[in-house]
Design a protein around this motif. Structure first.
Motif, PDB file in Angstrom:
ATOM      1  N   LEU A   1     -27.023  32.343  41.491  1.00 50.55           N
ATOM      2  CA  LEU A   1     -26.228  31.477  42.362  1.00 50.55           C
ATOM      3  C   LEU A   1     -26.995  30.187  42.605  1.00 50.55           C
ATOM      4  CD1 LEU A   1     -24.682  33.887  45.009  1.00 50.55           C
ATOM      5  CD2 LEU A   1     -23.469  32.553  43.296  1.00 50.55           C
ATOM      6  N   SER A   2     -27.523  29.610  41.540  1.00 52.68           N
ATOM      7  CA  SER A   2     -28.293  28.381  41.702  1.00 52.68           C
ATOM      8  C   SER A   2     -27.374  27.210  42.025  1.00 52.68           C
ATOM      9  CB  SER A   2     -29.073  28.124  40.407  1.00 52.68           C
ATOM     10  OG  SER A   2     -29.091  26.758  40.126  1.00 52.68           O
ATOM     11  N   TYR A   3     -27.749  26.446  43.023  1.00 51.79           N
ATOM     12  CA  TYR A   3     -26.920  25.315  43.427  1.00 51.79           C
ATOM     13  C   TYR A   3     -26.757  24.321  42.290  1.00 51.79           C
ATOM     14  CZ  TYR A   3     -25.474  20.920  45.490  1.00 51.79           C
ATOM     15  OH  TYR A   3     -24.818  19.757  45.731  1.00 51.79           O
ATOM     16  N   SER A   4     -27.856  23.988  41.617  1.00 50.08           N
ATOM     17  CA  SER A   4     -27.753  22.926  40.615  1.00 50.08           C
ATOM     18  C   SER A   4     -26.863  23.367  39.452  1.00 50.08           C
ATOM     19  CB  SER A   4     -29.138  22.491  40.124  1.00 50.08           C
ATOM     20  OG  SER A   4     -29.713  23.482  39.329  1.00 50.08           O
ATOM     21  N   ARG A   5     -26.952  24.653  39.086  1.00 51.36           N
ATOM     22  CA  ARG A   5     -26.114  25.127  37.985  1.00 51.36           C
ATOM     23  C   ARG A   5     -24.629  25.083  38.382  1.00 51.36           C
ATOM     24  NH1 ARG A   5     -23.411  29.364  36.247  1.00 51.36           N
ATOM     25  NH2 ARG A   5     -23.770  30.554  38.139  1.00 51.36           N
ATOM     26  N   LEU A   6     -24.329  25.602  39.577  1.00 51.17           N
ATOM     27  CA  LEU A   6     -22.930  25.661  40.009  1.00 51.17           C
ATOM     28  C   LEU A   6     -22.351  24.271  40.238  1.00 51.17           C
ATOM     29  CD1 LEU A   6     -23.215  28.694  42.412  1.00 51.17           C
ATOM     30  CD2 LEU A   6     -21.790  28.599  40.372  1.00 51.17           C
ATOM     31  N   ALA A   7     -23.184  23.372  40.787  1.00 57.51           N
ATOM     32  CA  ALA A   7     -22.700  22.021  41.047  1.00 57.51           C
ATOM     33  C   ALA A   7     -22.306  21.349  39.736  1.00 57.51           C
ATOM     34  CB  ALA A   7     -23.772  21.209  41.777  1.00 57.51           C
ATOM     35  N   LYS A   8     -23.153  21.523  38.709  1.00 57.60           N
ATOM     36  CA  LYS A   8     -22.844  20.922  37.410  1.00 57.60           C
ATOM     37  C   LYS A   8     -21.619  21.573  36.784  1.00 57.60           C
ATOM     38  CE  LYS A   8     -27.064  21.124  35.890  1.00 57.60           C
ATOM     39  NZ  LYS A   8     -28.175  21.243  34.950  1.00 57.60           N
ATOM     40  N   GLN A   9     -21.600  22.903  36.843  1.00 56.10           N
ATOM     41  CA  GLN A   9     -20.481  23.641  36.259  1.00 56.10           C
ATOM     42  C   GLN A   9     -19.159  23.226  36.912  1.00 56.10           C
ATOM     43  OE1 GLN A   9     -21.171  27.914  36.335  1.00 56.10           O
ATOM     44  NE2 GLN A   9     -18.984  28.273  36.154  1.00 56.10           N
ATOM     45  N   GLY A  10     -19.206  23.056  38.240  1.00 56.37           N
ATOM     46  CA  GLY A  10     -18.001  22.670  38.964  1.00 56.37           C
ATOM     47  C   GLY A  10     -17.524  21.288  38.574  1.00 56.37           C
ATOM     48  N   LYS A  11     -18.468  20.393  38.283  1.00 56.48           N
ATOM     49  CA  LYS A  11     -18.073  19.016  37.967  1.00 56.48           C
ATOM     50  C   LYS A  11     -17.484  18.899  36.571  1.00 56.48           C
ATOM     51  CE  LYS A  11     -21.345  16.955  41.166  1.00 56.48           C
ATOM     52  NZ  LYS A  11     -22.729  16.508  41.311  1.00 56.48           N
ATOM     53  N   ARG A  12     -17.960  19.749  35.636  1.00 58.08           N
ATOM     54  CA  ARG A  12     -17.424  19.612  34.276  1.00 58.08           C
ATOM     55  C   ARG A  12     -16.365  20.662  33.952  1.00 58.08           C
ATOM     56  NH1 ARG A  12     -22.336  22.649  31.693  1.00 58.08           N
ATOM     57  NH2 ARG A  12     -23.815  20.946  31.838  1.00 58.08           N
ATOM     58  N   LEU A  13     -15.794  21.242  34.997  1.00 52.68           N
ATOM     59  CA  LEU A  13     -14.854  22.339  34.828  1.00 52.68           C
ATOM     60  C   LEU A  13     -13.622  21.956  34.016  1.00 52.68           C
ATOM     61  CD1 LEU A  13     -15.041  25.126  36.121  1.00 52.68           C
ATOM     62  CD2 LEU A  13     -13.523  24.303  37.906  1.00 52.68           C
TER      63      LEU A  13
ATOM     64  N   PRO B   1     -17.747  21.120  44.293  1.00 52.10           N
ATOM     65  CA  PRO B   1     -17.966  21.612  42.926  1.00 52.10           C
ATOM     66  C   PRO B   1     -18.386  23.084  42.889  1.00 52.10           C
ATOM     67  CG  PRO B   1     -19.727  20.107  43.583  1.00 52.10           C
ATOM     68  CD  PRO B   1     -18.680  20.043  44.650  1.00 52.10           C
ATOM     69  N   VAL B   2     -19.155  23.501  43.904  1.00 58.28           N
ATOM     70  CA  VAL B   2     -19.647  24.887  43.914  1.00 58.28           C
ATOM     71  C   VAL B   2     -18.487  25.867  44.096  1.00 58.28           C
ATOM     72  CG1 VAL B   2     -21.128  26.529  45.127  1.00 58.28           C
ATOM     73  CG2 VAL B   2     -21.913  24.186  44.757  1.00 58.28           C
ATOM     74  N   LEU B   3     -17.611  25.553  45.043  1.00 55.37           N
ATOM     75  CA  LEU B   3     -16.436  26.415  45.257  1.00 55.37           C
ATOM     76  C   LEU B   3     -15.549  26.452  44.016  1.00 55.37           C
ATOM     77  CD1 LEU B   3     -14.969  25.739  48.809  1.00 55.37           C
ATOM     78  CD2 LEU B   3     -15.546  27.951  47.828  1.00 55.37           C
ATOM     79  N   ARG B   4     -15.341  25.287  43.420  1.00 55.44           N
ATOM     80  CA  ARG B   4     -14.465  25.248  42.238  1.00 55.44           C
ATOM     81  C   ARG B   4     -15.058  26.095  41.115  1.00 55.44           C
ATOM     82  NH1 ARG B   4     -12.595  20.450  39.653  1.00 55.44           N
ATOM     83  NH2 ARG B   4     -10.819  21.765  39.187  1.00 55.44           N
ATOM     84  N   ALA B   5     -16.395  26.025  40.951  1.00 56.20           N
ATOM     85  CA  ALA B   5     -17.043  26.823  39.899  1.00 56.20           C
ATOM     86  C   ALA B   5     -16.906  28.313  40.185  1.00 56.20           C
ATOM     87  CB  ALA B   5     -18.518  26.435  39.788  1.00 56.20           C
ATOM     88  N   LEU B   6     -17.095  28.706  41.442  1.00 60.35           N
ATOM     89  CA  LEU B   6     -17.015  30.135  41.777  1.00 60.35           C
ATOM     90  C   LEU B   6     -15.590  30.663  41.635  1.00 60.35           C
ATOM     91  CD1 LEU B   6     -19.402  30.178  44.862  1.00 60.35           C
ATOM     92  CD2 LEU B   6     -19.801  31.284  42.662  1.00 60.35           C
ATOM     93  N   PHE B   7     -14.605  29.845  42.034  1.00 62.50           N
ATOM     94  CA  PHE B   7     -13.217  30.264  41.840  1.00 62.50           C
ATOM     95  C   PHE B   7     -12.897  30.354  40.341  1.00 62.50           C
ATOM     96  CE2 PHE B   7     -12.174  29.049  46.322  1.00 62.50           C
ATOM     97  CZ  PHE B   7     -11.534  30.231  46.658  1.00 62.50           C
ATOM     98  N   ALA B   8     -13.392  29.374  39.577  1.00 67.81           N
ATOM     99  CA  ALA B   8     -13.107  29.374  38.134  1.00 67.81           C
ATOM    100  C   ALA B   8     -13.679  30.620  37.469  1.00 67.81           C
ATOM    101  CB  ALA B   8     -13.679  28.107  37.488  1.00 67.81           C
TER     102      ALA B   8
END
Lengths: 577, 80
Positions: A9-21, A45-52
């Motif tokens: 649950l790394s912030y930097s990974r999820l933040a990036k993942q959420g932005k390029r979703l 971005p973090v929420l969007r990544a986790l929902f995705a």
């Protein structure tokens, strides 16, 4: 629930993942609003990544900074224009601290309740209220708790009062940020520099834990629930191999390193009492496995706690398929616990939807590791949850009886089934909301209705006929198992919702209800009954539902029946009472 | 051991999710599209983690460009 639930649950990974979703491949949509007295941008971005990760395309609306009340109370606010499915109210201890020093703690709870009431009135969506992480400062030292007006004591008290108030309101769900902050540790949780620079309310590394809890609440509300835990036995529920050591030689409770297994079994008992089914899937001679439960006096779990007990030498994927067929629940609502990495990988390979958590090497860490995955989120606990395990046990007896009948008609007659069919009664609304949320397979339109929506149907006697059916038979009471919502429109009766618990498939309940629906139409002089099928990834079993009753359709989605050409189906069910 | 600038460059590439990004001493937030107040916080947190240092609020506020950032990190590392 994502089966490959990422431990990272790394912030930097999820933040990036959420932005390029790439949301184009995600099946379901969800409109999420964030209202906060802290900065909420990092959540997006973090929420969007986790929902995705869970197949959900979340569109996020951020309320204006520190404008929770304005957004909620103003019927023309951006929030209400957005019309969210779910609103999260995120509170920061830092903003509370400022308000507390200006006005004390008393205005807080009424303020929160005003926001809830306004949201319930204007938005009619699900509301998730975060509580407050307890502050770190103790101006009175250890004496702090004795003076109720310190910030620490007042915040603790406020959290308790928020929980009590929320318990009285079914549309309010809580996100226990305090428990997350405490788990992480307050020293690590707060980063005052980030608050000073950008009104970020916690150390960024821990923000995904809050976002995960928030997402899990929403997913649980849309039916993504764990319903069953399947356990291996040797070295998972106890230490050692029962086939070698015998029922008294295995490690459990005070014997050997048994504390760890005792703790896991106690945790499973708690979940079982809450309504989650337990099953065994073990490579063992059945007699040995049973002996461990029946003969070892220190065993916590008993044979009767398991809805299904499979101990043999077949491969575990096949056995889990068999468990699934017996319980008639989806693979994605099952968790499989096994200490053996080979078995875990086998199940992951063959049954990718089953949730298979990594277990730590040391059994002492099992409960902590399982609990940290937050697999058991729920949005309501009803009386039927608490007795569900009992229902399934009764069902197992019924299946044994079924085996002794060669003719299914004889069998159905012998059950002496009785149905109570009634307009939604107020006292059953909680169960009705839950059945709307949980039913995936036998569900024609898969509409998830909130408590407010169900209450409205209940009250709208002129336009809606919201029916629920409860079934009992000679083996026991199944409780509320089916919902049909009918709406007279023009010269037709439209069936807007039709769902049923899969526990009671093939008993004729649906025939009984269709007979009833058609008779309602006839009594009201309506010539037609209309039905709709909205396909999802899970409801293929009811694709032909309306066709079976002689409905006709041009597109396989919208169906229509001429009531003059319907002949009632034979059932072996009588009206109760 | 690579230089502070090279290590900082890697942090920038990671935070801005751009493997082609090359920092220069004169570079400011205006030169990088995604560099807003939000990613600025992400950047500071990522720098602290990568270099295992703690940056004070005031020292962060004083940063004018990437050159200042490198100088700040270098002084923190030397102070050890």
């Amino acid at each position: 629930m994502n089966p490959n639930k990422t431990p990272d649950l790394s912030y930097s990974r999820l933040a990036k993942q959420g932005k390029r979703l790439d949301a184009s491949k995600l099946g379901s949509k969800l409109k999420v609003a964030l209202l906060s007295d802290a900065a909420s941008q990092q959540f997006v971005p973090v929420l969007r990544a986790l929902f995705a990760d869970n197949g959900v395309d979340a569109t996020v609306y951020e309320g204006n900074f520190d404008a929770i009340e304005l957004e909620a109370l103003d019927a023309n606010s951006g929030l209400h224009t957005f019309a969210p499915d779910i609103v999260y109210i995120i509170n920061s201890t830092q903003a509370l601290r400022a308000r507390y020093y200006d006005h004390g703690i008393e205005p807080e709870l009424p303020r929160i309740e005003r926001v809830w009431d306004a949201l319930a009135k204007h938005a009619g969506c699900r509301i998730v209220q975060c509580n407050f992480a307890l502050p770190y400062e103790r101006p009175f030292g250890q004496y702090d708790l004795k003076c109720g007006n310190s910030l620490y004591a007042a915040t603790r008290d406020l959290n308790t009062r928020i929980a009590q108030l929320a318990a009285q309101k079914n549309n309010i769900l809580l996100c226990d940020v305090e428990s997350i902050a405490a788990y992480v540790g307050r020293r690590e949780w707060f980063d005052d520099r980030l608050w000073d620079m950008s009104k970020t309310f916690c150390n960024l590394e821990h923000l995904p834990l809050v976002a995960q809890a928030m997402a899990d609440i929403a997913l649980a509300g849309s039916g993504k629930l764990v319903k069953c835990i399947i356990c291996d036995l040797d070295n998972t529920l106890w230490g050692g191999v029962v086939g070698d050591a015998g029922p008294h030689g295995i490690e459990i409770a005070s014997h050997g390193d048994g504390e760890a297994f005792y703790r896991l079994q106690k945790f499973l008992v708690t979940l079982q009492k809450r309504g989650i089914l337990l099953a065994v899937c073990s490579k063992n001679d059945r007699a040995n496995a049973v002996a461990a439960f029946e003969q070892n006096p220190e065993m916590v779990l008993e044979m009767g706690d398991f809805a299904v007990f499979v101990a043999n030498w077949e491969n575990k994927a096949d056995n889990i398929r068999q468990i699934r067929d017996t319980l008639e629940i989806g693979f994605d609502s099952m968790v499989f616990l096994d200490d053996n990495p080979f078995e875990r990988n086998l199940v992951r390979n063959f049954l990718p939807d089953v949730i298979v958590p990594e277990l730590p090497e040391d059994p002492a860490d099992y409960v902590r590791a399982i609990s940290a995955l937050n697999l058991f989120e729920t949005t309501a606990v009803s009386a039927e949850d608490l007795s569900r395990a009992e229902l399934y046990k009764v069902e197992a007896q019924r299946r044994l009886a079924q085996a002794s009948f060669t003719d299914v008609t004889e069998y159905l007659k012998s059950l002496q089934m009785k149905v109570v069919l009634e307009r939604f009664p107020a006292e059953k609304i909680a169960r009705i909301v839950q059945l709307f949320a949980r039913s995936n397979q036998f569900n024609l339109t898969t509409q998830r209705h909130t408590e407010a929506a169900c209450t409205q149907m209940m009250q709208d006697e002129a336009n809606v006929i919201p029916l629920c059916a409860s079934l009992s038979d000679q083996y026991g009471d199944h409780g509320l198992i089916s919902i049909v919502v009918a709406r007279p429109e023009g010269d037709a009766l439209r069936l807007s919702d039709w769902l049923m618990s899969c526990r009671v498939l093939k008993r004729g309940v649906e025939d009984y209800l269709m007979n009833h629906a058609v008779s309602i139409a006839r009594e009201r002089g309506l010539r037609w009954v209309k039905g709709q099928f909205i396909p999802t990834s899970k409801n293929a079993m009811v694709k032909e539902f309306y066709a079976q009753f002689g409905f006709e359709s041009a597109d396989q989605l919208n169906w229509i029946l001429d009531t003059q050409r319907y002949s009632p189906r034979e059932t072996f069910i009588s009206a109760a009472g | 051991m690579s230089s502070v600038k090279e290590r900082l460059n890697a942090v920038f590439q990671d935070v801005f999710d751009d493997p082609n990004l090359q920092i220069t001493e004169a570079m400011t937030a205006d030169d990088v599209d995604a560099w807003d107040s939000l990613t600025h916080i992400d950047l500071i947190v990522a720098v602290e983690k990568a270099f295992r240092i703690k940056l004070s609020t005031s020292s962060v506020r004083g940063l004018k460009n990437v050159g200042d950032f490198i100088a700040l990190i270098t002084s923190k590392l030397e102070a050890g």
